[in-house]
Design an enzyme around this catalytic site. Structure first.
Site, short mmCIF file in Angstrom:
data_model
loop_
_atom_site.label_atom_id
_atom_site.label_comp_id
_atom_site.label_asym_id
_atom_site.label_seq_id
_atom_site.Cartn_x
_atom_site.Cartn_y
_atom_site.Cartn_z
N ASP A 160 68.42 19.65 28.25
CA ASP A 160 67.09 19.91 27.70
C ASP A 160 66.13 20.22 28.83
O ASP A 160 65.79 19.33 29.62
CB ASP A 160 66.61 18.70 26.90
CG ASP A 160 65.33 18.97 26.13
OD1 ASP A 160 64.71 20.04 26.35
OD2 ASP A 160 64.94 18.12 25.32
N ASP A 361 62.41 27.54 27.08
CA ASP A 361 62.94 26.30 26.51
C ASP A 361 64.36 26.49 26.02
O ASP A 361 64.64 27.40 25.23
CB ASP A 361 62.04 25.84 25.36
CG ASP A 361 62.45 24.48 24.82
OD1 ASP A 361 62.78 23.59 25.63
OD2 ASP A 361 62.45 24.30 23.59
#
Length: 481
Positions: A160, A361
């Site tokens: 992440d 992201d």
């Protein structure tokens, strides 16, 4: 593969003023999308546990001149992992529906974290709320396999780029979700060391607690989900690289389910992330390449300055003091079919208040754009695809096409104008994606009324992305996967 390479041409051109007339680009205006290959590529048969583990097994680390570490891991998409809930061949419609549900929750989480008013509750979320968001909504998309403890116990963890914590579920597990591997037991590790409440590491947690002298962490989220546990120093293993005394969360109470993963490998820009803790060992550098879903070959995640490629197109890394976890880049325009869409550059700017801007992201699937920019961008695409039969909107997509019976279609190119001049042109499968098994394809972008732009992993697929945090740059290419 050759077509993909040609479409990822990065041109060092001089940016034009937003008030100038539309500019023609110097790469092909149109490309051919093979629909059958794209649909078949999105159908995924989950691997057996042994095969899945082999597919994300560790590479041996490579040492380059000067003993600069280059640590490598294979990346696999979540749809390849086997769970008790997925025991048959997946269909495109179901995978799409589940993915969009995860995506909506992920975007909402990012917006809340960035736009929060700066209270202590915001700081708790900044430390790791997206860990819980991933736990509850399954927003994690790509997994790697690492060793935890001594001797190392292999565990799947989600990567992440917007999180600053490394954590795994731990025994005794008072409340845990189901994972593929046995839950890590600190009692079986010779290198596990608890962190005292008075330590400097504990003091770096805004929401740290103390229980019987041991530092406790808790990451909570507004929907009631959470992860709680003990902060510890532990050994992590990546291939032959052994990383000692890494601060990790040992979660004893974790609400939610995360498709078999044991925890999360935070790659964000903060000091508590995996990259932040390694510091000089990797020079603040890492690189990743996300392969398209449905392909058998894995992607790649590499750490260390040796992982930074020669020949990449580098753009400045922008930092947001209000959201230090995230990697921002400068986006100044969008192109459709070889023509720059007339959109003001200001719409993509990060403001002095920490709002807006463009975030890279790995956890968000579909790229979001400010509503005004999206409308102009979408309308330009519709204008150049007037020959294709339209279909009703699906989920977050308002621009879809009924391509049942087509083998291939000709579509306009899509390009990102990046700050400093580079122009990144996407392959067609990165912006026109199937949403079912019968030929419905949608334009894979969506509006975001908050003004935040997010470059999602659908648009990143197949392109090597490099982060040079020490020197403040983000690189695109030159390699593909």
């Amino acid at each position: 593969m050759l077509l993909l390479l040609l479409l990822l041409i990065t041109l060092l051109t001089t940016p034009t003023s937003s008030s100038s007339p539309p500019q023609k680009l110097s790469f092909p205006n149109f490309q051919i999308l093979n629909l059958k290959e794209t649909i078949s590529g999105k159908k995924t048969t989950p691997a057996s546990p042994a095969a899945a583990a082999a597919n994300v097994s560790e590479f041996e680390d490579e040492l380059t001149t000067g003993n600069v570490g280059r640590w490598r891991l294979k990346l696999v998409h979540r749809d390849k992992l086997v769970t008790s809930d997925i025991n048959k061949k997946s269909n495109v419609r179901r995978l799409f529906r589940e993915r969009m549900k995860r995506d909506a929750q992920r975007v909402a989480s990012l917006v809340r974290r960035i736009n929060y008013n700066g209270s202590n509750e915001y700081e708790v979320e900044d430390f790791g709320s997206d860990v819980v968001s991933g736990m509850t909504q399954g927003s994690g998309e790509y997994f790697v396999r690492i060793g935890v403890g001594s001797p190392p116990r292999s565990q799947y963890v989600v990567i992440d780029s917007g999180s600053d914590i490394v954590w795994v579920q731990c025994q005794p597990c008072n409340q845990c979700y189901r994972q593929t591997d046995p839950v890590f037991d600190p009692a079986d590790s010779a290198s596990y060391t608890g962190v005292s409440c008075s330590s400097s590491v504990c003091n770096r947690l805004d929401n740290a607690g103390c229980h019987e002298g041991h530092c406790r962490y808790e990451v909570s989220y507004g929907d009631g989900s959470y992860t709680k546990g003990t902060l510890a120093l532990e050994t992590l293993t990546i291939g032959r690289a052994v990383i000692k005394r890494m601060a990790i969360g040992c979660g004893h109470m974790n609400q939610g389910m995360f498709v078999g993963a044991a925890g999360l490998l935070g790659l964000g820009g903060g000091s508590m992330s995996f990259v932040g803790q390694l510091g000089g060992q990797t020079g603040g550098a890492f690189s990743y390449c996300l392969v398209s879903r449905g392909t058998d070959s894995p992607g790649l995640l590499e750490f260390g300055r040796g992982a930074l490629p020669v020949g990449a197109a580098w753009v400045p890394l922008i930092r947001n003091p209000r959201a230090t976890s995230f990697y921002y880049i400068g986006l100044v325009g969008l192109g459709v079919g070889g023509t720059r869409v007339p959109i003001s550059e200001d719409i993509f700017q990060l403001t002095d208040l920490g709002t807006g801007g463009v975030v890279m992201d790995t956890g968000t699937a579909v790229t979001r754009l400010p509503t005004a920019a999206y409308i102009a961008f979408r309308d330009a695409f519709i204008q150049q695809t007037a020959n294709l039969p339209r279909a009703s909107g699906v989920s977050i997509f308002d621009t879809c096409y009924d391509l049942f019976g087509f083998v291939t279609v000709r579509v306009p190119t899509i390009s990102f104008y990046l700050s400093g001049g580079p122009i990144l042109t996407l392959p067609a499968r990165n912006f026109l994606i199937p949403v079912d098994d019968v030929g419905t394809f949608c334009f894979a972008f969506a509006p975001n009324p908050t003004g935040l732009s997010i470059i999602g992993n659908v648009q990143q697929e197949g392109i090597q992305i490099s982060i040079d945090g020490a020197n403040g740059f983000v690189g695109f290419g030159p390699n593909i996967c």
